[in-house]
Design a protein around this motif. Structure first.
Motif, PDB file in Angstrom:
ATOM      1  N   LEU A  44     -15.065  -4.209   3.608  1.00 41.79           N
ATOM      2  CA  LEU A  44     -14.016  -3.199   3.737  1.00 41.79           C
ATOM      3  C   LEU A  44     -14.533  -1.799   3.453  1.00 41.79           C
ATOM      4  O   LEU A  44     -15.333  -1.588   2.544  1.00 41.79           O
ATOM      5  N   GLU A  45     -14.034  -0.853   4.235  1.00 40.02           N
ATOM      6  CA  GLU A  45     -14.363   0.552   4.006  1.00 40.02           C
ATOM      7  C   GLU A  45     -13.461   1.127   2.920  1.00 40.02           C
ATOM      8  O   GLU A  45     -12.305   0.710   2.754  1.00 40.02           O
ATOM      9  N   LEU A  46     -13.985   2.090   2.193  1.00 40.66           N
ATOM     10  CA  LEU A  46     -13.235   2.715   1.116  1.00 40.66           C
ATOM     11  C   LEU A  46     -12.117   3.591   1.673  1.00 40.66           C
ATOM     12  O   LEU A  46     -12.301   4.294   2.679  1.00 40.66           O
ATOM     13  N   ASP A  47     -10.952   3.525   1.025  1.00 41.30           N
ATOM     14  CA  ASP A  47      -9.798   4.371   1.347  1.00 41.30           C
ATOM     15  C   ASP A  47      -9.213   4.118   2.731  1.00 41.30           C
ATOM     16  O   ASP A  47      -8.588   5.008   3.319  1.00 41.30           O
ATOM     17  N   ILE A  48      -9.425   2.919   3.258  1.00 38.23           N
ATOM     18  CA  ILE A  48      -8.812   2.515   4.527  1.00 38.23           C
ATOM     19  C   ILE A  48      -7.818   1.393   4.235  1.00 38.23           C
ATOM     20  O   ILE A  48      -8.191   0.391   3.624  1.00 38.23           O
ATOM     21  N   PRO A  49      -6.553   1.534   4.644  1.00 37.66           N
ATOM     22  CA  PRO A  49      -5.582   0.473   4.378  1.00 37.66           C
ATOM     23  C   PRO A  49      -6.043  -0.867   4.965  1.00 37.66           C
ATOM     24  O   PRO A  49      -6.566  -0.917   6.085  1.00 37.66           O
ATOM     25  N   ALA A  50      -5.870  -1.930   4.201  1.00 45.47           N
ATOM     26  CA  ALA A  50      -6.269  -3.269   4.664  1.00 45.47           C
ATOM     27  C   ALA A  50      -5.412  -4.310   3.972  1.00 45.47           C
ATOM     28  O   ALA A  50      -5.168  -4.222   2.766  1.00 45.47           O
ATOM     29  N   LYS A  51      -4.954  -5.270   4.742  1.00 42.71           N
ATOM     30  CA  LYS A  51      -4.131  -6.348   4.211  1.00 42.71           C
ATOM     31  C   LYS A  51      -5.022  -7.461   3.647  1.00 42.71           C
ATOM     32  O   LYS A  51      -6.162  -7.654   4.088  1.00 42.71           O
ATOM     33  N   LEU A  52      -4.483  -8.195   2.687  1.00 43.67           N
ATOM     34  CA  LEU A  52      -5.232  -9.263   2.041  1.00 43.67           C
ATOM     35  C   LEU A  52      -5.250 -10.544   2.869  1.00 43.67           C
ATOM     36  O   LEU A  52      -6.272 -11.236   2.927  1.00 43.67           O
ATOM     37  N   ALA A  53      -4.139 -10.876   3.510  1.00 41.95           N
ATOM     38  CA  ALA A  53      -4.023 -12.168   4.192  1.00 41.95           C
ATOM     39  C   ALA A  53      -5.136 -12.430   5.207  1.00 41.95           C
ATOM     40  O   ALA A  53      -5.681 -13.546   5.245  1.00 41.95           O
ATOM     41  N   PRO A  54      -5.525 -11.459   6.050  1.00 45.35           N
ATOM     42  CA  PRO A  54      -6.616 -11.742   7.001  1.00 45.35           C
ATOM     43  C   PRO A  54      -7.926 -12.104   6.310  1.00 45.35           C
ATOM     44  O   PRO A  54      -8.660 -12.979   6.799  1.00 45.35           O
ATOM     45  N   LEU A  55      -8.226 -11.460   5.188  1.00 44.04           N
ATOM     46  CA  LEU A  55      -9.446 -11.794   4.450  1.00 44.04           C
ATOM     47  C   LEU A  55      -9.369 -13.215   3.904  1.00 44.04           C
ATOM     48  O   LEU A  55     -10.347 -13.971   3.956  1.00 44.04           O
ATOM     49  N   LEU A  56      -8.204 -13.568   3.390  1.00 44.19           N
ATOM     50  CA  LEU A  56      -8.036 -14.924   2.861  1.00 44.19           C
ATOM     51  C   LEU A  56      -8.165 -15.959   3.969  1.00 44.19           C
ATOM     52  O   LEU A  56      -8.788 -17.007   3.783  1.00 44.19           O
ATOM     53  N   ARG A  57      -7.595 -15.674   5.136  1.00 43.84           N
ATOM     54  CA  ARG A  57      -7.667 -16.645   6.243  1.00 43.84           C
ATOM     55  C   ARG A  57      -9.105 -16.831   6.729  1.00 43.84           C
ATOM     56  O   ARG A  57      -9.513 -17.940   7.066  1.00 43.84           O
ATOM     57  N   GLU A  58      -9.869 -15.750   6.742  1.00 45.48           N
ATOM     58  CA  GLU A  58     -11.286 -15.869   7.113  1.00 45.48           C
ATOM     59  C   GLU A  58     -12.020 -16.752   6.111  1.00 45.48           C
ATOM     60  O   GLU A  58     -12.829 -17.607   6.495  1.00 45.48           O
ATOM     61  N   ALA A  59     -11.749 -16.559   4.837  1.00 47.50           N
ATOM     62  CA  ALA A  59     -12.396 -17.371   3.808  1.00 47.50           C
ATOM     63  C   ALA A  59     -11.919 -18.820   3.868  1.00 47.50           C
ATOM     64  O   ALA A  59     -12.700 -19.757   3.641  1.00 47.50           O
ATOM     65  N   MET A  60     -10.643 -19.026   4.190  1.00 49.49           N
ATOM     66  CA  MET A  60     -10.119 -20.386   4.344  1.00 49.49           C
ATOM     67  C   MET A  60     -10.829 -21.121   5.475  1.00 49.49           C
ATOM     68  O   MET A  60     -11.095 -22.328   5.383  1.00 49.49           O
ATOM     69  N   SER A  96      -1.828   7.628  -0.610  1.00 53.90           N
ATOM     70  CA  SER A  96      -0.824   6.809   0.051  1.00 53.90           C
ATOM     71  C   SER A  96      -1.281   5.360  -0.100  1.00 53.90           C
ATOM     72  O   SER A  96      -2.480   5.079  -0.157  1.00 53.90           O
ATOM     73  N   ALA A  97      -0.330   4.453  -0.176  1.00 51.47           N
ATOM     74  CA  ALA A  97      -0.652   3.059  -0.472  1.00 51.47           C
ATOM     75  C   ALA A  97      -1.632   2.494   0.547  1.00 51.47           C
ATOM     76  O   ALA A  97      -1.501   2.710   1.761  1.00 51.47           O
ATOM     77  N   LEU A  98      -2.630   1.769   0.064  1.00 55.10           N
ATOM     78  CA  LEU A  98      -3.723   1.260   0.903  1.00 55.10           C
ATOM     79  C   LEU A  98      -3.566  -0.207   1.265  1.00 55.10           C
ATOM     80  O   LEU A  98      -4.512  -0.824   1.723  1.00 55.10           O
ATOM     81  N   GLU A  99      -2.365  -0.774   1.083  1.00 50.78           N
ATOM     82  CA  GLU A  99      -2.146  -2.220   1.219  1.00 50.78           C
ATOM     83  C   GLU A  99      -2.935  -2.938   0.126  1.00 50.78           C
ATOM     84  O   GLU A  99      -3.702  -2.330  -0.624  1.00 50.78           O
ATOM     85  N   THR A 100      -2.747  -4.244   0.042  1.00 50.37           N
ATOM     86  CA  THR A 100      -3.321  -4.976  -1.089  1.00 50.37           C
ATOM     87  C   THR A 100      -4.841  -4.962  -1.083  1.00 50.37           C
ATOM     88  O   THR A 100      -5.488  -4.594  -2.078  1.00 50.37           O
ATOM     89  N   ALA A 101      -5.460  -5.357   0.026  1.00 50.52           N
ATOM     90  CA  ALA A 101      -6.922  -5.434   0.059  1.00 50.52           C
ATOM     91  C   ALA A 101      -7.555  -4.050  -0.032  1.00 50.52           C
ATOM     92  O   ALA A 101      -8.584  -3.868  -0.695  1.00 50.52           O
ATOM     93  N   GLY A 102      -6.949  -3.056   0.610  1.00 56.44           N
ATOM     94  CA  GLY A 102      -7.473  -1.700   0.523  1.00 56.44           C
ATOM     95  C   GLY A 102      -7.398  -1.158  -0.892  1.00 56.44           C
ATOM     96  O   GLY A 102      -8.304  -0.470  -1.360  1.00 56.44           O
TER      97      GLY A 102
END
Length: 241
Positions: free
Chosen positions: A194-210, A90-96
């Motif tokens: 990030l943990e493997l095979d856990i859905p995760a969105k990209l935007a929160p990771l980008l905001r943390e890096a920003m 099943s789709a894992l979102e972008t970061a996942g």
């Protein structure tokens, strides 16, 4: 023509795992990235451009009707590429999805990511490869370098602010709010938590890096389209672009 001697050691991930709900009924029996513009699938447009740029190692993630993507593209030899696949139950979102594909990408540091459902036929991949050199030379290398585009009519509020070559989530004087194109360079370290095979969105990771001033970017004003609806697909097929 075999261009292996010109190969560039930058792996690329094409994101193709979305269900394409807004594209129904076109996507009921076909993965969205296999929809065609000018008799060529969205994925094929990307693959041809990557091959011309000298990028050879491609990973494509998929979920909905993913076998049809593998059947259509095979091992990539028709494009003078090496394609591997990262299937998701099943789709894992972008970061996942990126996290799951990382072992196949196996980047030394950076890798290239393109959304499978954007149409950007003239995008200068070669210029982005020059930017890669600049990223690597910085003492505090960015964790992401995003290609930003003018806000389309369907997304007038934009995503992030670009000022000089820095991308931020907060407005500052002189910054321009733009839309993220779905095209970017990422450092593997952006996904290390990030943990493997856990859905995760990209935007929160980008905001943390920003927040740590570790996201750079550039504005691209050439043809770019988020092929999000049947109407938009029909318009692109009718255009002379």
């Amino acid at each position: 023509m075999n261009q292996t001697s010109n190969a560039i050691a930058l792996p690329c991930l094409l994101l193709a795992a979305g269900r394409g709900e807004r594209m129904r009924p076109l996507t009921d029996n076909l993965p969205k990235p296999l929809l065609t513009i000018k008799n060529k699938s969205l994925l094929a447009w990307h693959l041809e451009a990557l091959s011309r740029a000298g990028i050879r190692q491609i990973v494509i993630n998929h979920a909905w009707l993913g076998q049809k993507i593998e059947d259509a593209l095979g091992d990539g030899s028709q494009f003078d590429l090496k394609i591997q696949y990262s299937p998701e139950v099943s789709a894992l979102e972008t970061a996942g999805g990126i996290r799951k594909a990382l072992p196949l990408l196996n980047p030394a540091d950076y890798f290239f990511v393109i959304n499978g459902d954007v149409f950007c036929p003239n995008f200068p991949i070669g210029q982005l490869l020059e930017q890669l050199k600049a990223c690597r030379q910085q003492t505090n290398p960015p964790l992401a370098h995003l290609v930003m585009v003018p806000n389309p009519v369907q997304h007038p509020e934009g995503d992030f602010y670009l000022q000089n070559s820095g991308v931020s989530d907060s407005p500052t004087e002189g910054a321009e709010k733009l839309t993220f194109s779905g095209i970017g360079l990422y450092h593997r370290d952006l996904f290390k938590g990030l943990e493997l095979d856990i859905p995760a969105k990209l935007a929160p990771l980008l905001r943390e890096a920003m927040a740590e001033n570790r996201v750079s970017g550039e504005k691209y004003s050439g043809p770019w389209h988020d092929v999000g609806t049947p109407q938009r697909l029909q318009e692109l097929n009718a255009a002379n672009e």
